[in-house]
Design a protein around this motif. Structure first.
Motif, PDB file in Angstrom:
ATOM      1  N   GLY A 121      -4.269  59.378  95.285  1.00 36.90           N
ATOM      2  CA  GLY A 121      -5.472  58.990  94.544  1.00 36.90           C
ATOM      3  C   GLY A 121      -6.763  59.485  95.134  1.00 36.90           C
ATOM      4  O   GLY A 121      -7.815  59.435  94.481  1.00 36.90           O
ATOM      5  N   GLY A 122      -6.742  59.938  96.405  1.00 39.34           N
ATOM      6  CA  GLY A 122      -7.946  60.473  97.019  1.00 39.34           C
ATOM      7  C   GLY A 122      -8.893  59.441  97.571  1.00 39.34           C
ATOM      8  O   GLY A 122     -10.046  59.744  97.872  1.00 39.34           O
ATOM      9  N   ARG A 123      -8.428  58.200  97.757  1.00 36.68           N
ATOM     10  CA  ARG A 123      -9.267  57.160  98.350  1.00 36.68           C
ATOM     11  C   ARG A 123      -8.372  56.140  99.044  1.00 36.68           C
ATOM     12  O   ARG A 123      -7.263  55.848  98.591  1.00 36.68           O
ATOM     13  N   ASP A 124      -8.889  55.570 100.155  1.00 34.38           N
ATOM     14  CA  ASP A 124      -8.118  54.590 100.910  1.00 34.38           C
ATOM     15  C   ASP A 124      -8.162  53.209 100.283  1.00 34.38           C
ATOM     16  O   ASP A 124      -7.320  52.363 100.579  1.00 34.38           O
ATOM     17  N   ASP A 125      -9.138  52.921  99.438  1.00 35.74           N
ATOM     18  CA  ASP A 125      -9.227  51.632  98.764  1.00 35.74           C
ATOM     19  C   ASP A 125      -8.231  51.634  97.599  1.00 35.74           C
ATOM     20  O   ASP A 125      -8.453  52.285  96.567  1.00 35.74           O
ATOM     21  N   VAL A 126      -7.123  50.918  97.786  1.00 41.63           N
ATOM     22  CA  VAL A 126      -6.042  50.898  96.801  1.00 41.63           C
ATOM     23  C   VAL A 126      -5.741  49.450  96.435  1.00 41.63           C
ATOM     24  O   VAL A 126      -5.635  48.582  97.307  1.00 41.63           O
ATOM     25  N   LEU A 127      -5.624  49.186  95.140  1.00 44.38           N
ATOM     26  CA  LEU A 127      -5.240  47.859  94.654  1.00 44.38           C
ATOM     27  C   LEU A 127      -3.836  47.959  94.073  1.00 44.38           C
ATOM     28  O   LEU A 127      -3.620  48.628  93.064  1.00 44.38           O
ATOM     29  N   LEU A 128      -2.901  47.293  94.732  1.00 41.69           N
ATOM     30  CA  LEU A 128      -1.507  47.308  94.292  1.00 41.69           C
ATOM     31  C   LEU A 128      -1.103  45.920  93.815  1.00 41.69           C
ATOM     32  O   LEU A 128      -1.639  44.907  94.274  1.00 41.69           O
ATOM     33  N   VAL A 166       3.161  38.080  90.116  1.00 43.13           N
ATOM     34  CA  VAL A 166       2.671  39.414  90.460  1.00 43.13           C
ATOM     35  C   VAL A 166       1.214  39.270  90.897  1.00 43.13           C
ATOM     36  O   VAL A 166       0.341  38.972  90.083  1.00 43.13           O
ATOM     37  N   LEU A 167       0.974  39.467  92.180  1.00 40.62           N
ATOM     38  CA  LEU A 167      -0.353  39.281  92.742  1.00 40.62           C
ATOM     39  C   LEU A 167      -0.916  40.605  93.248  1.00 40.62           C
ATOM     40  O   LEU A 167      -0.164  41.491  93.651  1.00 40.62           O
ATOM     41  N   PRO A 168      -2.241  40.744  93.265  1.00 47.97           N
ATOM     42  CA  PRO A 168      -2.830  41.957  93.835  1.00 47.97           C
ATOM     43  C   PRO A 168      -2.851  41.893  95.355  1.00 47.97           C
ATOM     44  O   PRO A 168      -2.960  40.823  95.944  1.00 47.97           O
ATOM     45  N   VAL A 169      -2.720  43.050  95.974  1.00 47.60           N
ATOM     46  CA  VAL A 169      -2.985  43.171  97.404  1.00 47.60           C
ATOM     47  C   VAL A 169      -3.981  44.322  97.557  1.00 47.60           C
ATOM     48  O   VAL A 169      -3.726  45.441  97.118  1.00 47.60           O
ATOM     49  N   ARG A 170      -5.120  43.996  98.121  1.00 40.21           N
ATOM     50  CA  ARG A 170      -6.214  44.976  98.269  1.00 40.21           C
ATOM     51  C   ARG A 170      -6.123  45.604  99.659  1.00 40.21           C
ATOM     52  O   ARG A 170      -6.247  44.924 100.679  1.00 40.21           O
ATOM     53  N   LEU A 171      -5.894  46.900  99.697  1.00 36.48           N
ATOM     54  CA  LEU A 171      -5.730  47.640 100.943  1.00 36.48           C
ATOM     55  C   LEU A 171      -6.904  48.587 101.070  1.00 36.48           C
ATOM     56  O   LEU A 171      -7.070  49.493 100.256  1.00 36.48           O
ATOM     57  N   ARG A 172      -7.716  48.396 102.133  1.00 34.70           N
ATOM     58  CA  ARG A 172      -8.973  49.139 102.218  1.00 34.70           C
ATOM     59  C   ARG A 172      -9.181  49.840 103.548  1.00 34.70           C
ATOM     60  O   ARG A 172      -9.400  51.035 103.582  1.00 34.70           O
ATOM     61  N   ALA A 227     -13.182  46.313  92.287  1.00 38.67           N
ATOM     62  CA  ALA A 227     -11.897  46.965  92.532  1.00 38.67           C
ATOM     63  C   ALA A 227     -11.989  48.461  92.253  1.00 38.67           C
ATOM     64  O   ALA A 227     -12.758  48.905  91.391  1.00 38.67           O
ATOM     65  N   PRO A 228     -11.204  49.256  92.965  1.00 37.13           N
ATOM     66  CA  PRO A 228     -11.214  50.698  92.712  1.00 37.13           C
ATOM     67  C   PRO A 228     -10.635  51.005  91.341  1.00 37.13           C
ATOM     68  O   PRO A 228      -9.916  50.175  90.756  1.00 37.13           O
ATOM     69  N   PRO A 229     -10.933  52.175  90.796  1.00 37.85           N
ATOM     70  CA  PRO A 229     -10.347  52.528  89.495  1.00 37.85           C
ATOM     71  C   PRO A 229      -8.842  52.706  89.629  1.00 37.85           C
ATOM     72  O   PRO A 229      -8.324  52.889  90.736  1.00 37.85           O
ATOM     73  N   PRO A 230      -8.123  52.647  88.525  1.00 35.09           N
ATOM     74  CA  PRO A 230      -6.676  52.905  88.585  1.00 35.09           C
ATOM     75  C   PRO A 230      -6.397  54.299  89.136  1.00 35.09           C
ATOM     76  O   PRO A 230      -7.266  55.178  89.130  1.00 35.09           O
ATOM     77  N   LEU A 231      -5.190  54.498  89.615  1.00 34.94           N
ATOM     78  CA  LEU A 231      -4.801  55.807  90.124  1.00 34.94           C
ATOM     79  C   LEU A 231      -4.880  56.843  88.996  1.00 34.94           C
ATOM     80  O   LEU A 231      -4.656  56.523  87.828  1.00 34.94           O
ATOM     81  N   PRO A 232      -5.200  58.087  89.334  1.00 35.54           N
ATOM     82  CA  PRO A 232      -5.301  59.114  88.288  1.00 35.54           C
ATOM     83  C   PRO A 232      -3.958  59.371  87.618  1.00 35.54           C
ATOM     84  O   PRO A 232      -2.905  59.281  88.250  1.00 35.54           O
ATOM     85  N   ALA A 233      -4.002  59.654  86.333  1.00 35.13           N
ATOM     86  CA  ALA A 233      -2.801  59.971  85.564  1.00 35.13           C
ATOM     87  C   ALA A 233      -2.918  61.389  85.021  1.00 35.13           C
ATOM     88  O   ALA A 233      -3.997  61.982  84.997  1.00 35.13           O
ATOM     89  N   ASP A 234      -1.803  61.936  84.595  1.00 34.03           N
ATOM     90  CA  ASP A 234      -1.800  63.289  84.041  1.00 34.03           C
ATOM     91  C   ASP A 234      -2.394  63.340  82.641  1.00 34.03           C
ATOM     92  O   ASP A 234      -2.895  64.381  82.206  1.00 34.03           O
ATOM     93  N   ARG A 235      -2.342  62.205  81.929  1.00 35.86           N
ATOM     94  CA  ARG A 235      -2.902  62.144  80.583  1.00 35.86           C
ATOM     95  C   ARG A 235      -3.768  60.887  80.464  1.00 35.86           C
ATOM     96  O   ARG A 235      -3.524  59.907  81.183  1.00 35.86           O
ATOM     97  N   PRO A 236      -4.745  60.895  79.577  1.00 30.97           N
ATOM     98  CA  PRO A 236      -5.653  59.741  79.464  1.00 30.97           C
ATOM     99  C   PRO A 236      -4.906  58.474  79.066  1.00 30.97           C
ATOM    100  O   PRO A 236      -3.944  58.517  78.291  1.00 30.97           O
ATOM    101  N   ARG A 237      -5.370  57.347  79.610  1.00 27.91           N
ATOM    102  CA  ARG A 237      -4.830  56.050  79.216  1.00 27.91           C
ATOM    103  C   ARG A 237      -5.445  55.649  77.880  1.00 27.91           C
ATOM    104  O   ARG A 237      -6.651  55.726  77.699  1.00 27.91           O
ATOM    105  N   SER A 238      -4.614  55.194  76.972  1.00 27.71           N
ATOM    106  CA  SER A 238      -5.104  54.706  75.682  1.00 27.71           C
ATOM    107  C   SER A 238      -5.200  53.190  75.741  1.00 27.71           C
ATOM    108  O   SER A 238      -4.964  52.572  76.781  1.00 27.71           O
ATOM    109  N   THR A 239      -5.533  52.570  74.638  1.00 24.89           N
ATOM    110  CA  THR A 239      -5.641  51.114  74.608  1.00 24.89           C
ATOM    111  C   THR A 239      -4.283  50.443  74.688  1.00 24.89           C
ATOM    112  O   THR A 239      -4.188  49.253  74.945  1.00 24.89           O
TER     113      THR A 239
END
Length: 453
Positions: free
Chosen positions: A282-289, A311-317, A222-234
């Protein structure tokens, strides 16, 4: 029920029948477990303490005719008595068995009678009730406000309840119960625990194993999560905010027309717009929603109150040439292939956490809700509903679209620990612009407008 079982039940003596009835609650309690979706909601509560992240907070506005609030209160009490989920609490006594649901014979809701001068006062009261911690062990879990309005032909119904026992479909069932004619009986509903038990059995079946294999392949690499303005913590406290938007009727009609041209639904057309906006961000067409399914495919489930939402994933590539038509075709293919396996709980799809926080797999979710699209009346009064912003974020980003007679409205909910408001507004601006472009392209393609006949 089989003919043999019916015959055996009919042959029981009155004493045997009484003994069987006495043992049924014990058998139900012995097999009671949280569903995978409920377990995720329970775990989320541990992450975010008492923040109202997974709490339904709905305001219902009655206008145009007087409403009998006493009758509404009576219907609410009857609704709770009829539906097991609303009489359920949760035992986490620390006996090593984990949390388990406990169905009570009676668990009256918290009913509040008041008067609200307008929407601002009513919405503020609903948010206040949503922010108040729930006692999940003792209940009650349903909070209902019945409020007179500023005039005799205006009233309010506020509904606040944890998602652990309630979902959007359940809310529609409540409105149906309030609108039911006086001389009719409510439809019988199987207990929620029966559906939960059936789901566990299905997971061990051949169909369940096939679905597990399908989803594992779908989210592989799967592609990485969409970019955020601040780092994701645990973890995250899931404080949130929303950016609202509205699109005109011609735009909504254009998205629908473009989808129908590709033998797709309005949901798929709007999903294609969301894909384009998020791929651009996100800068890429491979998106996991993440996307919601009602989870109401089993017999009798359409009349059951409880959290059956999946809540299911839909992979759009593969976006093809990048046009809205190409994205709609790809989104249609992705959603149709996943639909055959939609009964599989999304929480079980991956064992490896893709994102920190409240869901192991999904950082961004797309919501399309047309349940309330039709006009509804209760006691002759017009009904308008509003899903209220509680100042929380269920996911990093949630993009919601609600079609209606005047077009489409919606919002982007974002985690304020991860995103700046300016970023959320930029995503919304691109989403609305891309929707307008897609609708304009669809209009030009219509016969008589220079498009193909």
């Amino acid at each position: 029920m089989t003919a043999d079982l019916k015959a055996r039940l009919a042959a029981l003596t009155p004493e045997q029948r009484a003994l069987l009835r006495a043992r049924l609650p014990q058998a139900r309690a012995a097999r009671a477990q949280l569903t995978p979706s409920q377990l995720r909601l329970w775990d989320t509560r541990q992450w975010v303490a008492d923040r109202p992240v997974d709490v339904v907070c709905q305001a219902v506005h009655f206008t145009g005719a007087p409403v009998d609030l006493d009758l509404l209160a009576e219907r609410v009490l009857g609704f709770v008595a009829a539906h097991e989920a609303l009489r359920t609490t949760f035992d986490s006594a620390g006996d090593g068995a984990g949390v388990r649901p406990v169905v009570r014979a009676q668990l009256p809701p918290r009913l509040i009678r008041t008067r609200c001068a307008g929407a601002e006062e009513a919405h503020a009261l609903a948010r206040e009730l949503a922010a108040e911690p729930f006692d999940l062990e003792n209940g009650p879990l349903l909070r209902v406000v019945l409020s007179a309005g500023a005039t005799t032909d205006e009233a309010w119904l506020l509904v606040v309840v944890p998602n652990l026992v309630f979902d959007a479909w359940s809310f529609e069932l409540l409105l149906d119960a309030l609108a039911r004619p006086a001389d009719t009986d409510p439809p019988p509903a199987p207990p929620f625990s029966d559906l939960a038990h059936a789901q566990r059995a299905w997971l061990d079946s051949a169909a369940g194993r096939t679905a597990a294999a399908y989803w594992a392949a779908e989210v592989a690499d799967a592609p990485p999560p969409l970019p955020a303005d601040r780092p994701r913590s645990t973890g995250t406290a899931r404080a949130g905010a929303r950016v609202n938007f509205a699109l005109s009727r011609p735009v909504a009609d254009g998205i629908l027309a473009a989808a129908q041209r590709e033998a797709a639904t309005a949901y798929t057309g709007w999903l294609a717009v969301a894909w384009a906006a998020l791929a651009e961000y996100g800068g890429r067409d491979d998106v996991l929603l993440g996307t919601f399914t009602a989870g109401r495919d089993r017999p009798g489930s359409t009349d059951v109150v409880g959290y059956l939402l999946n809540v299911l994933p839909v992979r759009l590539r593969d976006a093809g040439d990048g046009s809205h038509a190409a994205r709609t075709r790809a989104a249609r293919a992705a959603t149709r292939s996943g639909l055959a396996h939609a009964a599989y709980p999304g929480e079980l799809i991956t064992e490896r956490r893709r994102v920190p926080g409240t869901h192991p797999l999904l950082d961004t979710v797309f919501v399309f809700d047309n349940l309330g699209e039709a006009t509804r009346e209760i006691q002759g009064a017009r009904v308008a509903t509003a899903d209220l912003d509680k100042g929380t974020a269920r996911y990093d980003l949630t993009l919601a679209v609600y079609p209606g007679p005047d077009g489409a409205r919606g919002w982007l909910e974002y985690d304020t620990e991860l995103y700046e408001e300016s970023t959320a507004r930029r995503i919304v601006e691109r989403f609305t612009a891309l929707a307008e472009e897609a609708a304009d392209s669809a209009a030009r393609a219509e016969p008589g407008n220079g498009g193909p006949a």
